[in-house]
Design a protein around this motif. Structure first.
Motif, PDB file in Angstrom:
ATOM      1  N   ALA A 180      21.110  -8.358  -9.729  1.00  0.00           N
ATOM      2  CA  ALA A 180      19.829  -7.889 -10.263  1.00  0.00           C
ATOM      3  C   ALA A 180      18.699  -8.252  -9.303  1.00  0.00           C
ATOM      4  N   HIS A 181      18.802  -9.433  -8.710  1.00  0.00           N
ATOM      5  CA  HIS A 181      17.830  -9.844  -7.688  1.00  0.00           C
ATOM      6  C   HIS A 181      17.860  -8.868  -6.508  1.00  0.00           C
ATOM      7  N   GLU A 182      19.064  -8.534  -6.035  1.00  0.00           N
ATOM      8  CA  GLU A 182      19.187  -7.606  -4.902  1.00  0.00           C
ATOM      9  C   GLU A 182      18.661  -6.213  -5.271  1.00  0.00           C
ATOM     10  N   ILE A 183      18.968  -5.763  -6.471  1.00  0.00           N
ATOM     11  CA  ILE A 183      18.468  -4.464  -6.934  1.00  0.00           C
ATOM     12  C   ILE A 183      16.946  -4.515  -7.068  1.00  0.00           C
ATOM     13  N   GLY A 184      16.415  -5.700  -7.424  1.00  0.00           N
ATOM     14  CA  GLY A 184      14.972  -5.877  -7.501  1.00  0.00           C
ATOM     15  C   GLY A 184      14.288  -5.591  -6.177  1.00  0.00           C
ATOM     16  N   HIS A 185      14.921  -6.009  -5.074  1.00  0.00           N
ATOM     17  CA  HIS A 185      14.376  -5.696  -3.746  1.00  0.00           C
ATOM     18  C   HIS A 185      14.249  -4.187  -3.559  1.00  0.00           C
ATOM     19  N   LYS A 243      14.137  -1.838  -5.995  1.00  0.00           N
ATOM     20  CA  LYS A 243      13.196  -1.277  -6.961  1.00  0.00           C
ATOM     21  C   LYS A 243      11.745  -1.564  -6.566  1.00  0.00           C
ATOM     22  N   LYS A 244      11.514  -2.717  -5.961  1.00  0.00           N
ATOM     23  CA  LYS A 244      10.168  -3.094  -5.541  1.00  0.00           C
ATOM     24  C   LYS A 244       9.809  -2.543  -4.154  1.00  0.00           C
ATOM     25  N   LYS A 245      10.684  -1.687  -3.643  1.00  0.00           N
ATOM     26  CA  LYS A 245      10.458  -1.025  -2.336  1.00  0.00           C
ATOM     27  C   LYS A 245      10.475  -2.001  -1.161  1.00  0.00           C
ATOM     28  N   HIS A 246      11.064  -3.181  -1.352  1.00  0.00           N
ATOM     29  CA  HIS A 246      11.123  -4.138  -0.255  1.00  0.00           C
ATOM     30  C   HIS A 246      11.987  -3.624   0.889  1.00  0.00           C
ATOM     31  N   THR A 247      13.052  -2.907   0.547  1.00  0.00           N
ATOM     32  CA  THR A 247      13.935  -2.360   1.579  1.00  0.00           C
ATOM     33  C   THR A 247      13.175  -1.388   2.471  1.00  0.00           C
ATOM     34  N   LEU A 248      12.423  -0.492   1.851  1.00  0.00           N
ATOM     35  CA  LEU A 248      11.635   0.482   2.626  1.00  0.00           C
ATOM     36  C   LEU A 248      10.517  -0.207   3.402  1.00  0.00           C
ATOM     37  N   GLN A 249       9.910  -1.228   2.776  1.00  0.00           N
ATOM     38  CA  GLN A 249       8.876  -1.998   3.478  1.00  0.00           C
ATOM     39  C   GLN A 249       9.442  -2.612   4.747  1.00  0.00           C
ATOM     40  N   GLY A 250      10.621  -3.213   4.601  1.00  0.00           N
ATOM     41  CA  GLY A 250      11.259  -3.855   5.748  1.00  0.00           C
ATOM     42  C   GLY A 250      11.552  -2.874   6.862  1.00  0.00           C
ATOM     43  N   ILE A 251      12.038  -1.689   6.490  1.00  0.00           N
ATOM     44  CA  ILE A 251      12.329  -0.663   7.497  1.00  0.00           C
ATOM     45  C   ILE A 251      11.049  -0.228   8.198  1.00  0.00           C
ATOM     46  N   PHE A 252       9.993   0.004   7.409  1.00  0.00           N
ATOM     47  CA  PHE A 252       8.713   0.450   7.975  1.00  0.00           C
ATOM     48  C   PHE A 252       8.131  -0.608   8.918  1.00  0.00           C
ATOM     49  N   ILE A 253       8.128  -1.872   8.480  1.00  0.00           N
ATOM     50  CA  ILE A 253       7.597  -2.955   9.307  1.00  0.00           C
ATOM     51  C   ILE A 253       8.403  -3.087  10.594  1.00  0.00           C
ATOM     52  N   SER A 254       9.730  -2.989  10.472  1.00  0.00           N
ATOM     53  CA  SER A 254      10.601  -3.091  11.644  1.00  0.00           C
ATOM     54  C   SER A 254      10.323  -1.970  12.639  1.00  0.00           C
ATOM     55  N   ILE A 255      10.115  -0.753  12.128  1.00  0.00           N
ATOM     56  CA  ILE A 255       9.823   0.388  13.005  1.00  0.00           C
ATOM     57  C   ILE A 255       8.501   0.176  13.745  1.00  0.00           C
ATOM     58  N   GLN A 287       9.334 -11.895  -6.117  1.00  0.00           N
ATOM     59  CA  GLN A 287       9.252 -10.657  -6.898  1.00  0.00           C
ATOM     60  C   GLN A 287      10.638 -10.205  -7.354  1.00  0.00           C
ATOM     61  N   ALA A 288      11.630 -10.328  -6.465  1.00  0.00           N
ATOM     62  CA  ALA A 288      13.001  -9.936  -6.835  1.00  0.00           C
ATOM     63  C   ALA A 288      13.555 -10.858  -7.905  1.00  0.00           C
ATOM     64  N   ASP A 289      13.237 -12.152  -7.818  1.00  0.00           N
ATOM     65  CA  ASP A 289      13.644 -13.092  -8.870  1.00  0.00           C
ATOM     66  C   ASP A 289      13.007 -12.696 -10.204  1.00  0.00           C
ATOM     67  N   ALA A 290      11.719 -12.362 -10.151  1.00  0.00           N
ATOM     68  CA  ALA A 290      11.002 -11.990 -11.373  1.00  0.00           C
ATOM     69  C   ALA A 290      11.593 -10.719 -11.983  1.00  0.00           C
ATOM     70  N   TYR A 291      12.040  -9.811 -11.127  1.00  0.00           N
ATOM     71  CA  TYR A 291      12.665  -8.577 -11.612  1.00  0.00           C
ATOM     72  C   TYR A 291      13.930  -8.910 -12.404  1.00  0.00           C
ATOM     73  N   ALA A 292      14.763  -9.789 -11.845  1.00  0.00           N
ATOM     74  CA  ALA A 292      15.989 -10.193 -12.555  1.00  0.00           C
ATOM     75  C   ALA A 292      15.635 -10.879 -13.869  1.00  0.00           C
ATOM     76  N   ALA A 293      14.600 -11.717 -13.848  1.00  0.00           N
ATOM     77  CA  ALA A 293      14.194 -12.446 -15.054  1.00  0.00           C
ATOM     78  C   ALA A 293      13.671 -11.505 -16.137  1.00  0.00           C
ATOM     79  N   SER A 294      13.100 -10.357 -15.705  1.00  0.00           N
ATOM     80  CA  SER A 294      12.549  -9.411 -16.684  1.00  0.00           C
ATOM     81  C   SER A 294      13.638  -8.793 -17.555  1.00  0.00           C
ATOM     82  N   PHE A 295      14.891  -8.937 -17.155  1.00  0.00           N
ATOM     83  CA  PHE A 295      16.024  -8.443 -17.945  1.00  0.00           C
ATOM     84  C   PHE A 295      16.720  -9.588 -18.686  1.00  0.00           C
TER      85      PHE A 295
END
Length: 412
Positions: free
Chosen positions: A276-281, A283-295, A357-365
């Protein structure tokens, strides 16, 4: 002072200051260690496990000091004796083709570094990790990993490097822009297909079998509105007892990979909480953020690199009269170090924010307690340092400490 001497002085000064600073931080971290278990860790570590953890961390820290010191001395000698320039001049006796020169130059450096590093890697794996009960790798697996890694770098690294050198040679001032496009495309390709192409070279991945765990994961994914069909188990136990899980790809290429050690060490609800923590990343667009920052970061790096490649003074500082891509790249990688460290600080701060934020996402469930329980088990099992020096954390940690995460989760 001549320009070449000034550049050499600056390059050596940066190497020295970086070494001193990193070792100062490591020293602070070692000084914080104590055989007495801190009050805040009561109930997480028992006294015997804590004593073992402190010994493991101290052993690795001291070993890291020896490895870093050796590497520092070697690099300093190469710089002061003009080793890079000497290698460049030797290779020019055989070819003047810039691509061939660059590939052979970095190929020799990579192999030399691998030869120097191998005894340390071997000792770390079969002495330190073995001593503390983590290593499960056989000597055959170790040497096959080294060979596969070498071939992978030679093929993928060689192709990408050849294309970039050709672009800088043929397209002049705008080459960095095209190189940026090539590297970006390659990075996106690897993001999508890393788990399909690279991981199988080292580990087996099998679909998670039907049963309680798969049902629990799929039920949570449905509840979270996260479509996932690709859930795999990786045989990480062939190398180590340490556990992990990761999420890779995006769109139709999303894939969850569980280490078999994770399944062994955690209960079903704890595994779901970690995922759920990983899925939170995601859902919170962290994956896309990371790709954009890396680019963006890659574009800046390639542009700044282009400013160094034709410098005669930098070439002279490293012991050769011929400016070239590979000499410019060596000089740039060192001169950029202070900026890289500053960027690294902000990157770590941003990463730690995303983890909360990812921890909080898991906690929200309603998975906060299960996540804390799972993180405790993983930390204790891997003998993680749960009481590191705050300055060390500030500079290096991409994740908050366990105590910081637990404190934040308790507020949810």
């Amino acid at each position: 002072m001549e320009n070449k001497s000034l550049y050499l002085f600056i390059i050596v000064l940066i190497v020295v200051l970086e070494f001193v600073w990193t070792q100062y931080l490591a020293y602070r971290n070692r000084k914080r260690m104590s055989p007495q278990i801190p009050d805040q860790l009561e109930g997480i570590y028992d006294k015997e496990d804590y004593k073992k953890q402190q010994e493991y961390q101290k052993t690795n820290s001291r070993f890291g000091l020896y490895v870093s010191s050796f590497s520092f001395v070697v690099l300093l000698m190469v710089l002061l004796l003009g080793g890079f320039g000497w290698l460049d001049s030797v290779l020019r006796d055989f070819t003047n083709n810039e691509i061939a020169l660059t590939l052979s130059f970095f190929g020799i450096i990579y192999i030399a570094n691998a030869i120097i590093s191998l005894p340390f890697e071997y000792y770390s794996t079969f002495i330190i990790e073995e001593r503390f009960g983590f290593n499960k790798s056989t000597k055959k697996t170790f040497w096959l990993d080294q060979l596969k890694g070498l071939l992978l770098v030679a093929v993928l690294g060689g192709v990408i490097l050849s294309v970039i050198v050709w672009l800088y040679e043929e397209l002049g001032d705008m080459a960095w822009l095209y190189a940026w496009g090539v590297v970006t495309c390659f990075s996106l390709f690897m993001t999508l297909f890393y788990s399909n192409i690279i991981v199988p070279l080292f580990n087996k991945q099998t679909p998670l079998e039907e049963g309680e765990l798969r049902d629990a994961i799929e039920n949570f994914a449905t509840k979270a509105g996260f479509e996932i069909n690709n859930i795999y188990v990786m045989d990480a136990s062939k190398r180590s007892t340490k556990a992990n899980a990761y999420f890779t790809g995006f769109g139709a290429k999303k894939r969850i990979v569980l280490f078999d050690t994770l399944i062994k060490d955690l209960e079903t609800e704890e595994i779901v909480a970690v995922l759920a923590h990983e899925i939170g990343h995601y859902k919170k667009k962290h994956t896309l953020q990371g790709i954009f920052i890396s680019i963006c970061y890659t574009g800046i790096i390639l542009f700044l690199l282009s400013l160094f490649l034709g410098s005669k003074d930098i070439a002279l500082a490293l012991g050769t009269e011929d400016p070239s891509f590979h000499i410019g790249m060596i000089a740039f990688s060192i001169l950029f170090t202070p900026i890289s460290m500053i960027i690294g600080i902000f990157s770590s701060i941003h990463s730690r924010k995303n983890e909360y934020q990812a921890d909080a996402y898991a906690a929200s469930f309603g998975l906060g307690d299960a996540l804390m329980s799972g993180l405790k088990k993983l930390s204790v099992k891997s003998l993680s340092n749960l009481n590191p020096d705050p300055l060390f954390v500030f500079f290096y940690y991409s994740h908050p400490t366990l105590l910081q995460r637990m404190s934040a989760l308790k507020k949810k």
